[in-house]
Design a protein around this motif. Sequence first.
Motif, PDB file in Angstrom:
ATOM      1  N   PRO A 146       5.150  -1.241   2.668  1.00 34.97           N
ATOM      2  CA  PRO A 146       4.937  -0.110   1.833  1.00 34.97           C
ATOM      3  C   PRO A 146       5.290  -0.243   0.350  1.00 34.97           C
ATOM      4  CG  PRO A 146       5.809   0.377   3.933  1.00 34.97           C
ATOM      5  CD  PRO A 146       6.237  -1.041   3.670  1.00 34.97           C
ATOM      6  N   LEU A 147       4.523   0.610  -0.318  1.00 36.22           N
ATOM      7  CA  LEU A 147       4.972   0.678  -1.965  1.00 36.22           C
ATOM      8  C   LEU A 147       6.327   0.981  -2.028  1.00 36.22           C
ATOM      9  CD1 LEU A 147       4.075   0.374  -4.891  1.00 36.22           C
ATOM     10  CD2 LEU A 147       3.117   2.635  -4.324  1.00 36.22           C
ATOM     11  N   ALA A 148       6.920   1.925  -1.301  1.00 36.76           N
ATOM     12  CA  ALA A 148       8.190   2.540  -1.334  1.00 36.76           C
ATOM     13  C   ALA A 148       9.370   1.296  -1.457  1.00 36.76           C
ATOM     14  CB  ALA A 148       8.466   3.848  -0.547  1.00 36.76           C
ATOM     15  N   TYR A 149       8.934   0.223  -0.700  1.00 34.72           N
ATOM     16  CA  TYR A 149      10.115  -0.734  -0.531  1.00 34.72           C
ATOM     17  C   TYR A 149      10.016  -1.650  -1.677  1.00 34.72           C
ATOM     18  CZ  TYR A 149      10.081  -0.147   4.370  1.00 34.72           C
ATOM     19  OH  TYR A 149      10.537   0.442   5.827  1.00 34.72           O
ATOM     20  N   MET A 150       8.992  -1.321  -2.852  1.00 36.27           N
ATOM     21  CA  MET A 150       8.859  -2.156  -4.056  1.00 36.27           C
ATOM     22  C   MET A 150       9.999  -1.446  -4.985  1.00 36.27           C
ATOM     23  SD  MET A 150       6.668  -4.476  -3.557  1.00 36.27           S
ATOM     24  CE  MET A 150       7.156  -4.524  -1.718  1.00 36.27           C
ATOM     25  N   ARG A 151      10.666  -0.441  -4.911  1.00 38.99           N
ATOM     26  CA  ARG A 151      11.326   0.112  -5.917  1.00 38.99           C
ATOM     27  C   ARG A 151      12.627  -0.789  -6.098  1.00 38.99           C
ATOM     28  NH1 ARG A 151      11.353   4.840  -8.505  1.00 38.99           N
ATOM     29  NH2 ARG A 151       9.795   5.392  -7.181  1.00 38.99           N
ATOM     30  N   GLY A 152      13.105  -1.026  -7.356  1.00 35.54           N
ATOM     31  CA  GLY A 152      14.404  -1.804  -7.684  1.00 35.54           C
ATOM     32  C   GLY A 152      14.242  -3.139  -7.669  1.00 35.54           C
ATOM     33  N   ARG A 153      13.085  -3.787  -7.334  1.00 30.48           N
ATOM     34  CA  ARG A 153      12.875  -5.211  -7.077  1.00 30.48           C
ATOM     35  C   ARG A 153      12.182  -5.790  -8.434  1.00 30.48           C
ATOM     36  NH1 ARG A 153       9.707  -6.450  -1.536  1.00 30.48           N
ATOM     37  NH2 ARG A 153      10.391  -8.650  -2.161  1.00 30.48           N
ATOM     38  N   THR A 154      12.409  -7.074  -8.617  1.00 34.92           N
ATOM     39  CA  THR A 154      11.692  -7.930  -9.635  1.00 34.92           C
ATOM     40  C   THR A 154      11.006  -9.124  -8.849  1.00 34.92           C
ATOM     41  OG1 THR A 154      13.119  -7.497 -11.343  1.00 34.92           O
ATOM     42  CG2 THR A 154      11.895  -9.343 -11.509  1.00 34.92           C
ATOM     43  N   LEU A 155       9.762  -9.199  -9.040  1.00 29.89           N
ATOM     44  CA  LEU A 155       9.002 -10.150  -8.314  1.00 29.89           C
ATOM     45  C   LEU A 155       8.504 -11.367  -8.920  1.00 29.89           C
ATOM     46  CD1 LEU A 155       6.735  -7.549  -6.242  1.00 29.89           C
ATOM     47  CD2 LEU A 155       9.066  -8.596  -5.314  1.00 29.89           C
ATOM     48  N   ASN A 156       9.176 -12.467  -8.915  1.00 31.12           N
ATOM     49  CA  ASN A 156       8.975 -13.576  -9.659  1.00 31.12           C
ATOM     50  C   ASN A 156       8.070 -14.415  -8.864  1.00 31.12           C
ATOM     51  OD1 ASN A 156      10.637 -13.134 -12.162  1.00 31.12           O
ATOM     52  ND2 ASN A 156      12.257 -13.405 -10.821  1.00 31.12           N
ATOM     53  N   ASP A 157       7.091 -15.454  -9.557  1.00 31.94           N
ATOM     54  CA  ASP A 157       6.450 -16.355  -8.777  1.00 31.94           C
ATOM     55  C   ASP A 157       5.514 -15.890  -7.842  1.00 31.94           C
ATOM     56  OD1 ASP A 157       5.581 -18.960  -8.782  1.00 31.94           O
ATOM     57  OD2 ASP A 157       7.141 -19.541  -7.339  1.00 31.94           O
ATOM     58  N   ASN A 187       8.598   0.925  11.619  1.00 30.94           N
ATOM     59  CA  ASN A 187       7.545  -0.136  11.357  1.00 30.94           C
ATOM     60  C   ASN A 187       6.136   0.315  12.334  1.00 30.94           C
ATOM     61  OD1 ASN A 187       9.019  -1.826   9.578  1.00 30.94           O
ATOM     62  ND2 ASN A 187       9.696  -3.096  11.365  1.00 30.94           N
ATOM     63  N   ASP A 188       6.373   0.872  13.303  1.00 32.68           N
ATOM     64  CA  ASP A 188       5.218   1.398  14.458  1.00 32.68           C
ATOM     65  C   ASP A 188       4.415   2.551  13.445  1.00 32.68           C
ATOM     66  OD1 ASP A 188       5.821  -0.385  16.162  1.00 32.68           O
ATOM     67  OD2 ASP A 188       7.190   0.989  17.372  1.00 32.68           O
ATOM     68  N   LYS A 189       5.232   3.107  12.615  1.00 31.99           N
ATOM     69  CA  LYS A 189       4.684   4.250  11.937  1.00 31.99           C
ATOM     70  C   LYS A 189       4.099   3.955  10.792  1.00 31.99           C
ATOM     71  CE  LYS A 189       8.709   7.349  13.315  1.00 31.99           C
ATOM     72  NZ  LYS A 189       7.973   8.302  14.199  1.00 31.99           N
ATOM     73  N   ILE A 190       4.595   2.941  10.141  1.00 28.87           N
ATOM     74  CA  ILE A 190       3.914   2.370   8.938  1.00 28.87           C
ATOM     75  C   ILE A 190       2.811   1.631   9.254  1.00 28.87           C
ATOM     76  CG2 ILE A 190       4.191   0.731   6.784  1.00 28.87           C
ATOM     77  CD1 ILE A 190       5.664   3.890   6.405  1.00 28.87           C
ATOM     78  N   ASP A 191       2.741   0.709  10.095  1.00 28.00           N
ATOM     79  CA  ASP A 191       1.707  -0.291  10.608  1.00 28.00           C
ATOM     80  C   ASP A 191       0.218   0.206  10.265  1.00 28.00           C
ATOM     81  OD1 ASP A 191       1.211  -3.063  11.631  1.00 28.00           O
ATOM     82  OD2 ASP A 191       0.052  -1.563  12.956  1.00 28.00           O
ATOM     83  N   PRO A 192      -0.143   1.268  10.746  1.00 28.05           N
ATOM     84  CA  PRO A 192      -1.569   1.716  10.472  1.00 28.05           C
ATOM     85  C   PRO A 192      -2.055   1.810   9.097  1.00 28.05           C
ATOM     86  CG  PRO A 192      -0.537   3.203  12.073  1.00 28.05           C
ATOM     87  CD  PRO A 192       0.467   2.551  11.409  1.00 28.05           C
ATOM     88  N   TYR A 193      -1.052   2.086   8.218  1.00 22.63           N
ATOM     89  CA  TYR A 193      -1.437   2.057   6.601  1.00 22.63           C
ATOM     90  C   TYR A 193      -1.855   0.442   6.420  1.00 22.63           C
ATOM     91  CZ  TYR A 193      -0.564   7.054   6.728  1.00 22.63           C
ATOM     92  OH  TYR A 193      -0.468   8.281   7.117  1.00 22.63           O
ATOM     93  N   LEU A 194      -1.182  -0.440   6.806  1.00 17.07           N
ATOM     94  CA  LEU A 194      -1.125  -1.815   6.332  1.00 17.07           C
ATOM     95  C   LEU A 194      -1.956  -2.730   7.147  1.00 17.07           C
ATOM     96  CD1 LEU A 194       2.816  -2.369   5.897  1.00 17.07           C
ATOM     97  CD2 LEU A 194       1.279  -1.624   4.128  1.00 17.07           C
ATOM     98  N   ARG A 195      -2.628  -2.177   8.287  1.00 13.11           N
ATOM     99  CA  ARG A 195      -3.349  -2.900   9.181  1.00 13.11           C
ATOM    100  C   ARG A 195      -4.666  -3.440   8.474  1.00 13.11           C
ATOM    101  NH1 ARG A 195      -2.845  -6.149  12.588  1.00 13.11           N
ATOM    102  NH2 ARG A 195      -1.285  -4.707  13.228  1.00 13.11           N
ATOM    103  N   ARG A 202       0.910  -1.347   0.008  1.00 13.38           N
ATOM    104  CA  ARG A 202      -0.164   0.004  -0.033  1.00 13.38           C
ATOM    105  C   ARG A 202       0.801   1.363  -0.044  1.00 13.38           C
ATOM    106  NH1 ARG A 202      -5.010   0.787   3.940  1.00 13.38           N
ATOM    107  NH2 ARG A 202      -6.556  -0.237   2.853  1.00 13.38           N
ATOM    108  N   PRO A 203       0.575   2.300  -0.731  1.00 17.91           N
ATOM    109  CA  PRO A 203       1.126   3.594  -0.551  1.00 17.91           C
ATOM    110  C   PRO A 203       0.690   4.073   0.978  1.00 17.91           C
ATOM    111  CG  PRO A 203      -0.817   3.914  -1.816  1.00 17.91           C
ATOM    112  CD  PRO A 203      -1.020   2.361  -1.412  1.00 17.91           C
ATOM    113  N   ALA A 204       1.931   4.764   1.506  1.00 13.86           N
ATOM    114  CA  ALA A 204       1.599   5.476   2.785  1.00 13.86           C
ATOM    115  C   ALA A 204       1.878   6.804   2.455  1.00 13.86           C
ATOM    116  CB  ALA A 204       2.750   4.874   3.864  1.00 13.86           C
TER     117      ALA A 204
END
Length: 333
Positions: free
Chosen positions: A232-243, A196-204, A179-181
């Motif tokens: 969070p969505l920001a953690y997706m940058r630079g990755r390739t998600l297979n399978d 993680n405590d700050k981000i958690d409400p967005y992912l709950r 999710r985007p925060a």
Amino acid sequence: MAESTAARRTGTGVTARVEHRITVGADVSMVELLGRGDEVLLAIEAGFRAVDIHARGNEISLAGPAGDVALVAELVDELIEVAATGTPLTPDVVARSVTMLVTTASPRPVDVLTQNILTSRGRTIRPKTEGQKDYVDAIDRNTVTFGIGPAGTGKTYLAMAKAVQALQARQVSRIVLTRPAVEAGERLGYLPGSLNDKIDPYLRPLYDALHDMVDPDTIPRLMEAGTIEVAPLAYMRGRTLNDSFIILDEAQNTSTEQMKMFLTRLGFGSKVVVTGDVTQVDLPTATTSGLRVVEQILADIDDIAFCRLTSSDVVRHRLVGDIIDAYARWDRT
């Protein structure tokens, strides 16, 4: 199953009344068909006040205007088939079945209401509306599916169920939920605790849906092993998600650049579902929502589906659908 018999017709023209009798087969319990406290029968009677409906033993008799009796007979036949699959009947099922029966080119209620996706702890998750069935079918058929619609239409919940189903069937090796925060700039920094405590409400909300579908005791182990990832969505940058089965939730709060970044994470053997409500964008006014423009950009690409859910697909309290329609009318003025 049921045997229907037209017993008698009286009157002429538009005032003609008919009598119709339905015999319910032994494979369906009358208690399950009529509902707790006859709530299903009462819901049918409330929707068709011109039809006299009586249940005795394993027979249901109908009497009233020919058109109404024909529709009630069709409704009861559908409910019998639904009940025969073990799907619980409720007044809500009655209302949704009637909507499908009176809508041109709609599928049969039994085809929508008995499509099981996932069973967890004695509870079965299945689509409840035609729009939801179309959405679930689109996820099955396409690599990338966009579920766009208002709150309460099951966009995220059904996507999550399909992800867990795919994981259990070993069609993918992991689930990635993101999710985007949108307030991660200034305001989030004032919250106490770690990142993680700050981000958690967005992912709950994603955690809550996951707990409905996976044994809560196994979730920490699956997350520690990387089989389920919530980030969070920001953690997706630079990755390739297979399978992977990847869900981007609240996508209306992505910019066009973030949407492009996310979609280009797609790797081999993966499936993507993007969900969001373009009427509830929390981005700064000058920022264009990536979800609002993505269909214009990707409309001509094969293997990408766009599903539009509406207030008729809301599965929360009936007032939620009314509220959504009221706001839509206000926005048009």
